[in-house]
Design a protein around this motif. Sequence first.
Motif, PDB file in Angstrom:
ATOM      1  N   VAL A  28      14.498  -0.042 -14.248  1.00  0.00           N
ATOM      2  CA  VAL A  28      15.180   0.301 -15.497  1.00  0.00           C
ATOM      3  C   VAL A  28      16.202   1.413 -15.234  1.00  0.00           C
ATOM      4  N   HIS A  29      15.821   2.370 -14.396  1.00  0.00           N
ATOM      5  CA  HIS A  29      16.751   3.464 -14.075  1.00  0.00           C
ATOM      6  C   HIS A  29      18.002   2.922 -13.383  1.00  0.00           C
ATOM      7  N   LEU A  30      17.818   2.011 -12.453  1.00  0.00           N
ATOM      8  CA  LEU A  30      18.981   1.436 -11.759  1.00  0.00           C
ATOM      9  C   LEU A  30      19.835   0.611 -12.718  1.00  0.00           C
ATOM     10  N   MET A  31      19.183  -0.169 -13.542  1.00  0.00           N
ATOM     11  CA  MET A  31      19.926  -0.995 -14.513  1.00  0.00           C
ATOM     12  C   MET A  31      20.799  -0.109 -15.400  1.00  0.00           C
ATOM     13  N   THR A  32      20.265   1.031 -15.795  1.00  0.00           N
ATOM     14  CA  THR A  32      20.979   1.878 -16.754  1.00  0.00           C
ATOM     15  C   THR A  32      21.933   2.885 -16.096  1.00  0.00           C
ATOM     16  N   HIS A  33      21.676   3.217 -14.803  1.00  0.00           N
ATOM     17  CA  HIS A  33      22.448   4.300 -14.176  1.00  0.00           C
ATOM     18  C   HIS A  33      23.325   3.884 -12.991  1.00  0.00           C
ATOM     19  N   TYR A  34      23.229   2.613 -12.579  1.00  0.00           N
ATOM     20  CA  TYR A  34      23.877   2.254 -11.310  1.00  0.00           C
ATOM     21  C   TYR A  34      24.681   0.972 -11.460  1.00  0.00           C
ATOM     22  N   SER A  35      25.854   0.938 -10.832  1.00  0.00           N
ATOM     23  CA  SER A  35      26.662  -0.281 -10.841  1.00  0.00           C
ATOM     24  C   SER A  35      27.496  -0.323  -9.576  1.00  0.00           C
ATOM     25  N   ASP A  36      26.934  -0.934  -8.529  1.00  0.00           N
ATOM     26  CA  ASP A  36      27.691  -1.051  -7.287  1.00  0.00           C
ATOM     27  C   ASP A  36      27.110  -2.194  -6.451  1.00  0.00           C
ATOM     28  N   ALA A  37      27.856  -2.567  -5.415  1.00  0.00           N
ATOM     29  CA  ALA A  37      27.423  -3.694  -4.588  1.00  0.00           C
ATOM     30  C   ALA A  37      26.249  -3.336  -3.677  1.00  0.00           C
ATOM     31  N   ALA A  38      26.203  -2.108  -3.198  1.00  0.00           N
ATOM     32  CA  ALA A  38      25.188  -1.745  -2.206  1.00  0.00           C
ATOM     33  C   ALA A  38      23.795  -1.755  -2.828  1.00  0.00           C
ATOM     34  N   PRO A  39      22.807  -2.382  -2.147  1.00  0.00           N
ATOM     35  CA  PRO A  39      21.439  -2.341  -2.658  1.00  0.00           C
ATOM     36  C   PRO A  39      20.905  -0.908  -2.586  1.00  0.00           C
ATOM     37  N   VAL A  40      19.908  -0.601  -3.413  1.00  0.00           N
ATOM     38  CA  VAL A  40      19.363   0.759  -3.449  1.00  0.00           C
ATOM     39  C   VAL A  40      17.860   0.740  -3.160  1.00  0.00           C
ATOM     40  N   ASN A  41      17.454   1.533  -2.175  1.00  0.00           N
ATOM     41  CA  ASN A  41      16.034   1.638  -1.826  1.00  0.00           C
ATOM     42  C   ASN A  41      15.226   2.305  -2.931  1.00  0.00           C
ATOM     43  N   VAL A  42      14.009   1.794  -3.133  1.00  0.00           N
ATOM     44  CA  VAL A  42      13.091   2.401  -4.097  1.00  0.00           C
ATOM     45  C   VAL A  42      11.773   2.649  -3.374  1.00  0.00           C
ATOM     46  N   GLY A  43      11.531   3.913  -3.051  1.00  0.00           N
ATOM     47  CA  GLY A  43      10.313   4.260  -2.311  1.00  0.00           C
ATOM     48  C   GLY A  43       9.517   5.316  -3.037  1.00  0.00           C
ATOM     49  N   SER A  44       8.421   5.718  -2.399  1.00  0.00           N
ATOM     50  CA  SER A  44       7.538   6.730  -2.996  1.00  0.00           C
ATOM     51  C   SER A  44       7.362   7.926  -2.076  1.00  0.00           C
ATOM     52  N   GLY A  45       7.721   7.751  -0.796  1.00  0.00           N
ATOM     53  CA  GLY A  45       7.463   8.792   0.193  1.00  0.00           C
ATOM     54  C   GLY A  45       5.989   8.850   0.592  1.00  0.00           C
ATOM     55  N   GLN A  46       5.153   7.990  -0.019  1.00  0.00           N
ATOM     56  CA  GLN A  46       3.718   8.035   0.282  1.00  0.00           C
ATOM     57  C   GLN A  46       3.393   7.006   1.359  1.00  0.00           C
ATOM     58  N   GLU A  47       3.434   7.489   2.589  1.00  0.00           N
ATOM     59  CA  GLU A  47       3.242   6.611   3.742  1.00  0.00           C
ATOM     60  C   GLU A  47       1.879   6.881   4.358  1.00  0.00           C
ATOM     61  N   VAL A  48       1.213   5.808   4.779  1.00  0.00           N
ATOM     62  CA  VAL A  48      -0.147   5.962   5.291  1.00  0.00           C
ATOM     63  C   VAL A  48      -0.414   4.876   6.348  1.00  0.00           C
ATOM     64  N   ALA A  49      -1.229   5.232   7.357  1.00  0.00           N
ATOM     65  CA  ALA A  49      -1.647   4.219   8.340  1.00  0.00           C
ATOM     66  C   ALA A  49      -2.681   3.309   7.678  1.00  0.00           C
ATOM     67  N   ILE A  50      -2.674   2.026   8.048  1.00  0.00           N
ATOM     68  CA  ILE A  50      -3.547   1.050   7.378  1.00  0.00           C
ATOM     69  C   ILE A  50      -5.028   1.452   7.481  1.00  0.00           C
ATOM     70  N   LEU A  51      -5.455   1.979   8.632  1.00  0.00           N
ATOM     71  CA  LEU A  51      -6.863   2.384   8.753  1.00  0.00           C
ATOM     72  C   LEU A  51      -7.187   3.527   7.789  1.00  0.00           C
ATOM     73  N   ASP A  52      -6.264   4.466   7.634  1.00  0.00           N
ATOM     74  CA  ASP A  52      -6.491   5.562   6.668  1.00  0.00           C
ATOM     75  C   ASP A  52      -6.483   5.041   5.235  1.00  0.00           C
ATOM     76  N   LEU A  53      -5.617   4.054   4.996  1.00  0.00           N
ATOM     77  CA  LEU A  53      -5.602   3.437   3.665  1.00  0.00           C
ATOM     78  C   LEU A  53      -6.964   2.804   3.371  1.00  0.00           C
ATOM     79  N   ALA A  54      -7.513   2.105   4.380  1.00  0.00           N
ATOM     80  CA  ALA A  54      -8.822   1.465   4.198  1.00  0.00           C
ATOM     81  C   ALA A  54      -9.889   2.513   3.884  1.00  0.00           C
ATOM     82  N   ARG A  55      -9.817   3.654   4.542  1.00  0.00           N
ATOM     83  CA  ARG A  55     -10.797   4.726   4.281  1.00  0.00           C
ATOM     84  C   ARG A  55     -10.650   5.258   2.849  1.00  0.00           C
TER      85      ARG A  55
END
Length: 319
Positions: free
Chosen positions: A228-255
């Motif tokens: 919704v933020h991109l729809m309302t605030h952005y208008s350009d050809a380049a795609p825009v990344n949407v991340g959380s910064g919350q990165e985890v190794a799969i084994l830690d995720l399982a824990r």
Amino acid sequence: MSEVIFPLKGRRIWVAGHAGMVGRALVRRLEAEHCEVLTVARARLDLRDPDAVSAWMRAERPDTVFLAAARVGGILANTAAPVDFLHDNLTIAASVMRAAWAEGVGKLLFLGSSCIYPRAAPQPIPEEALMTGPLEPTNRWYALAKIAGVWLGQAYREQYGADFVSAMPTNLYGPGDNFGLRTAHVLPALIRKAHEAKLAGARRLTIWGTGKPLREFLFVDDAADACVHLMTHYSDAAPVNVGSGQEVAILDLARTVAAVVGFAGEIATDPAKPDGAPRKRLDTAVMDGLGWRARVSLIEGIEATYRAFLDGDWRDGDR
Ligand code: GFB
């Protein structure tokens, strides 16, 4: 802080793929926008059929489209059904974009995915890394279709001046996800495995691969808010990344998942199953500059998703 350039108030907004996890979150999010939300059941409209999509749009006249419909699945689902992942995603993007352009839709947002970047992209991955190297083999069919979708949107912008934008979300999860053990993404699969292991009194839970790959996870309501933020605030050809910064190794995720679910047994790995990309963390400088960031922490998101699973708010894509 960027300004609203495309307000949603009073618009007729079609959420294509409203029954999927992301589409449902978009419908929830749009309740706050004082707009009219249009949806159509899959049984009534096959989004892969360009003529049917055009006819539906001509009759319903949406002025804004969130293109959240896609065939999605986890690492094994991708490798097991290359035609479905390539063909369905190509035809959905082509049909909906053509109809949106032909029927005079004012703006369309297409959902790409972080897996469309090259396997060896620099980390965190900037948007400019697109098409700079070979794809991760386990999801190259899906990735190729999504790249074509992003480029098709750019082509409509270039040739016809259409206001089509693309969002590139990282790995998504949340209520309404696919919890089918063969076809799910990792997070719902781990929740179900841990829950069933707990109920069965099992001593061990086995995860796929080495457990070493890193993944970044974004809760689906944050993803919908970002769209919704991109729809309302952005208008350009380049795609825009949407991340959380919350990165985890799969084994830690399982824990972490085991702790939330209450499974106290051992967690084993199965290196015979594919690891996929070693890492795919997104660089979110563009989205930061547009004044948006994720709000839901990984632990809150896992807790909410487990509650939804216990409430029966999930589907089994294996069936
Ligand atoms: O979420 P996932 O299936 O897809 O797997 P990708 C992420 C990682 O979790 C891989 C491991 O390293 C898997 O081997 N994993 C461990 C498991 N246990 C499990 C399990 O029980 N189930 C699953 N599914 N994985 C996806 C693409 O790649 O990325 C999609 O396949 C989409 O098309 C998505 O683009 C964003 O993160 O590797």
